[in-house]
Design a protein around this motif. Structure first.
Motif, short mmCIF file in Angstrom:
data_model
loop_
_atom_site.label_atom_id
_atom_site.label_comp_id
_atom_site.label_asym_id
_atom_site.label_seq_id
_atom_site.Cartn_x
_atom_site.Cartn_y
_atom_site.Cartn_z
N ALA A 47 9.40 -10.23 14.68
CA ALA A 47 10.37 -11.12 15.32
C ALA A 47 10.49 -12.45 14.59
CB ALA A 47 9.96 -11.37 16.78
N THR A 48 9.42 -12.87 13.89
CA THR A 48 9.46 -14.13 13.15
C THR A 48 9.67 -13.90 11.65
OG1 THR A 48 7.04 -14.18 12.92
CG2 THR A 48 8.01 -15.30 14.83
N GLY A 49 9.98 -12.68 11.27
CA GLY A 49 10.25 -12.37 9.87
C GLY A 49 9.04 -12.01 9.06
N TRP A 50 7.90 -11.74 9.72
CA TRP A 50 6.67 -11.34 9.05
C TRP A 50 6.26 -9.97 9.59
CZ3 TRP A 50 3.77 -14.52 5.61
CH2 TRP A 50 4.24 -15.83 5.47
N SER A 51 6.69 -8.91 8.94
CA SER A 51 6.37 -7.55 9.39
C SER A 51 5.16 -7.04 8.61
CB SER A 51 7.56 -6.62 9.17
OG SER A 51 8.68 -7.03 9.92
N PRO A 52 4.00 -6.86 9.27
CA PRO A 52 2.80 -6.42 8.55
C PRO A 52 2.97 -5.04 7.93
CG PRO A 52 2.23 -7.33 10.70
CD PRO A 52 3.72 -7.16 10.68
N ARG A 53 2.54 -4.91 6.69
CA ARG A 53 2.49 -3.63 5.98
C ARG A 53 1.18 -3.61 5.19
NH1 ARG A 53 6.22 -3.16 8.86
NH2 ARG A 53 8.29 -2.27 8.47
N PHE A 54 0.06 -3.70 5.89
CA PHE A 54 -1.22 -3.85 5.22
C PHE A 54 -1.59 -2.57 4.47
CE2 PHE A 54 -1.15 -7.73 7.01
CZ PHE A 54 -2.33 -8.32 7.42
N LEU A 55 -1.96 -2.76 3.21
CA LEU A 55 -2.35 -1.64 2.35
C LEU A 55 -3.86 -1.45 2.43
CD1 LEU A 55 -1.62 0.42 0.10
CD2 LEU A 55 -1.96 -1.45 -1.55
N LEU A 56 -4.27 -0.24 2.79
CA LEU A 56 -5.69 0.09 2.91
C LEU A 56 -6.07 1.14 1.89
CD1 LEU A 56 -6.00 0.40 6.80
CD2 LEU A 56 -6.25 -1.66 5.39
N MET A 57 -7.26 1.01 1.33
CA MET A 57 -7.78 1.98 0.37
C MET A 57 -9.11 2.52 0.89
SD MET A 57 -8.37 1.58 -3.77
CE MET A 57 -9.71 0.38 -3.69
N HIS A 58 -9.17 3.83 1.11
CA HIS A 58 -10.38 4.48 1.59
C HIS A 58 -10.93 5.42 0.51
CE1 HIS A 58 -8.77 3.25 5.54
NE2 HIS A 58 -10.03 3.31 5.96
N ARG A 59 -12.22 5.53 0.49
CA ARG A 59 -12.89 6.50 -0.36
C ARG A 59 -13.98 7.16 0.49
NH1 ARG A 59 -13.91 3.30 -4.34
NH2 ARG A 59 -12.20 3.83 -5.76
N ASP A 60 -13.84 8.48 0.68
CA ASP A 60 -14.78 9.21 1.55
C ASP A 60 -14.86 8.56 2.94
OD1 ASP A 60 -15.38 10.97 -0.53
OD2 ASP A 60 -16.97 9.65 -1.28
N ASP A 61 -13.68 8.25 3.49
CA ASP A 61 -13.55 7.69 4.84
C ASP A 61 -14.12 6.29 4.98
OD1 ASP A 61 -12.30 10.01 5.82
OD2 ASP A 61 -14.24 10.97 6.19
N THR A 62 -14.48 5.67 3.88
CA THR A 62 -14.99 4.30 3.91
C THR A 62 -13.94 3.34 3.36
OG1 THR A 62 -17.28 5.03 3.64
CG2 THR A 62 -16.78 2.75 3.05
N VAL A 132 4.01 0.54 -3.52
CA VAL A 132 4.53 0.26 -2.18
C VAL A 132 5.85 -0.50 -2.27
CG1 VAL A 132 4.10 -0.99 -0.02
CG2 VAL A 132 2.25 0.29 -1.12
N ALA A 133 5.90 -1.49 -3.14
CA ALA A 133 7.13 -2.28 -3.30
C ALA A 133 8.29 -1.39 -3.72
CB ALA A 133 6.91 -3.39 -4.31
N ARG A 134 8.03 -0.45 -4.62
CA ARG A 134 9.09 0.47 -5.05
C ARG A 134 9.49 1.41 -3.93
NH1 ARG A 134 5.46 0.72 -9.75
NH2 ARG A 134 6.39 -0.46 -11.48
N GLN A 135 8.52 1.95 -3.22
CA GLN A 135 8.82 2.88 -2.13
C GLN A 135 9.64 2.22 -1.03
OE1 GLN A 135 4.94 4.28 -0.96
NE2 GLN A 135 4.87 5.87 -2.54
N LEU A 136 9.35 0.96 -0.76
CA LEU A 136 10.09 0.24 0.28
C LEU A 136 11.42 -0.32 -0.23
CD1 LEU A 136 7.16 -1.73 2.00
CD2 LEU A 136 8.31 0.34 2.80
#
Length: 377
Positions: A47-62, A132-136
């Motif tokens: 609503a304020t122009g900040w839409s979260p798109r947090f990138l997470l990296m997991h390895r073996d569920d960690t 991510v930037a390209r995909q979006l």
């Protein structure tokens, strides 16, 4: 070692706080609590122009890596100004927004952005962010105020670097404020003491409130001052009282308020964030004009607090050459940028080369005018 898996989440509520903190460290602006408070109170939201798109990296569920990302529909609240870039895109009939941004909303504080424990994982995050930037299908990706290790990783991946400047104070083991002032040139020291005396002569005293010592009443007074600062500039504050109340409830030790008062009645306040043996000057306001009160409340009192509590550094926030007279010195800051359109990327790259050279000259010139004796330069 298994290959990492990348996912994008639109809420930190989906991320285990302990796992996040293991990567984020002790910078208070990167804490799970700080960021989630921004989102949960609606300060940084779609609503304020900040839409979260947090990138997470997991390895073996960690969780082994993370990058705070936002899809932005404007450039407000960033403190690295790209309005001229947006205008250039618009003049050529190309949309600049949405763009992808990695930053702590409304907070120009240097810190880790590529949250990872190894250089290899930082490099993986830098590359994944581009994907991510390209995909979006965004026009660009901007990573603001990265620390040195991130800056090196981003540059290695082809991001364009942009230099800025802030004003920071370093604690060289001063015994007290007088010991710090003794390092300044006589005329600078005399002027600072005169300004302090002028404030005191109006009957104003100061109290430092930290952690559990901060009452809801004190926080509400600070917030009224914070709002008045924006109103004085015909603007609207980014942050809500609920945001600060949530921080006080969940991470009280990350807050310190300098309260100015006369005969027990508060007249001004400054709020600082504290963590990792660093204090970050953030917000201030006053109910009346008193000559020198801004300098004293925001800078000198904060420096005195750092000396008393053995805090290594005080970062005075964005902009402000005037801070040098209080002992804060010019310190380079950085941002990293990727532009999807090759034509604009080349043009912006050329611009940044010229801007960086000019910024280096500017910092060198400022450094010749620090208020310290020659031995302290």
């Amino acid at each position: 070692m298994s290959a990492p898996e990348f996912t994008i989440v639109d809420s930190l509520a989906e991320v285990d706080p302990a796992a996040w903190q293991a990567l984020a460290g002790d910078n208070p602006t990167l804490s799970h609590t700080f960021l989630e408070a921004l989102h949960a109170t609606g300060c940084a939201s779609a609503a304020t122009g900040w839409s979260p798109r947090f990138l997470l990296m997991h390895r073996d569920d960690t969780l082994c890596g993370a990058l705070p990302l936002y899809l932005k529909t404007h450039s407000r609240g960033e403190y690295v100004f790209d309005h001229s870039w947006a205008d250039a895109f618009h003049r050529h009939g190309i949309p600049y927004y949405p763009k992808l941004l990695s930053a702590v909303p409304f907070t120009p504080v240097t810190g880790s952005r590529l949250l990872a424990l190894t250089p290899a994982d930082r490099a993986l995050l830098a590359r994944a962010a581009l994907q991510v930037a390209r995909q979006l299908e965004t026009s660009s990706l901007h990573i603001l105020f990265p620390e040195e290790a991130d800056k090196q990783a981003l540059q290695a991946e082809g991001y364009l670097l942009r230099e800025g400047v802030q004003f920071h104070w370093e604690n060289h083991g001063y015994a007290d404020l007088d010991a710090f002032l003794a390092t300044m040139k006589m005329e600078k020291r005399k002027k600072l003491r005169q300004d302090r005396r002028r404030v005191r002569d109006t009957g104003i005293d100061f109290t430092h409130l930290a952690g559990a010592a901060i009452s809801d009443e004190a926080l509400r007074f600070f917030y009224s001052c914070y709002v008045s600062t924006y109103e004085a500039h015909y603007s609207t504050p980014y942050l809500s009282l609920a945001f600060f109340q949530r921080l006080l409830a969940d991470t009280p030790d990350s807050l310190m308020i300098v309260l100015a008062h006369r005969a027990g009645t508060p007249v001004a306040a400054a709020l600082n964030l504290v963590g990792g043996n660093v204090m970050y000057g953030r917000y201030w306001g006053t109910t009346e004009f008193v000559s020198g009160l801004h300098f004293e409340t925001c800078y000198v009192q904060s420096i005195e607090y750092c000396i008393r509590h053995g805090i290594d550094r005080f970062e005075g926030g964005a902009q402000g050459v005037h801070k040098m007279s209080r002992g804060l010195v010019p310190t380079p800051t950085w941002s990293a940028h990727w532009i999807a359109d090759a034509r604009f990327a080349d043009a912006i790259g050329d611009f940044l080369e010229q801007e960086t050279a000019a910024m280096n000259d500017y910092i060198d010139e400022l450094s010749e005018h620090v208020p310290f004796k020659d031995t302290q330069k």
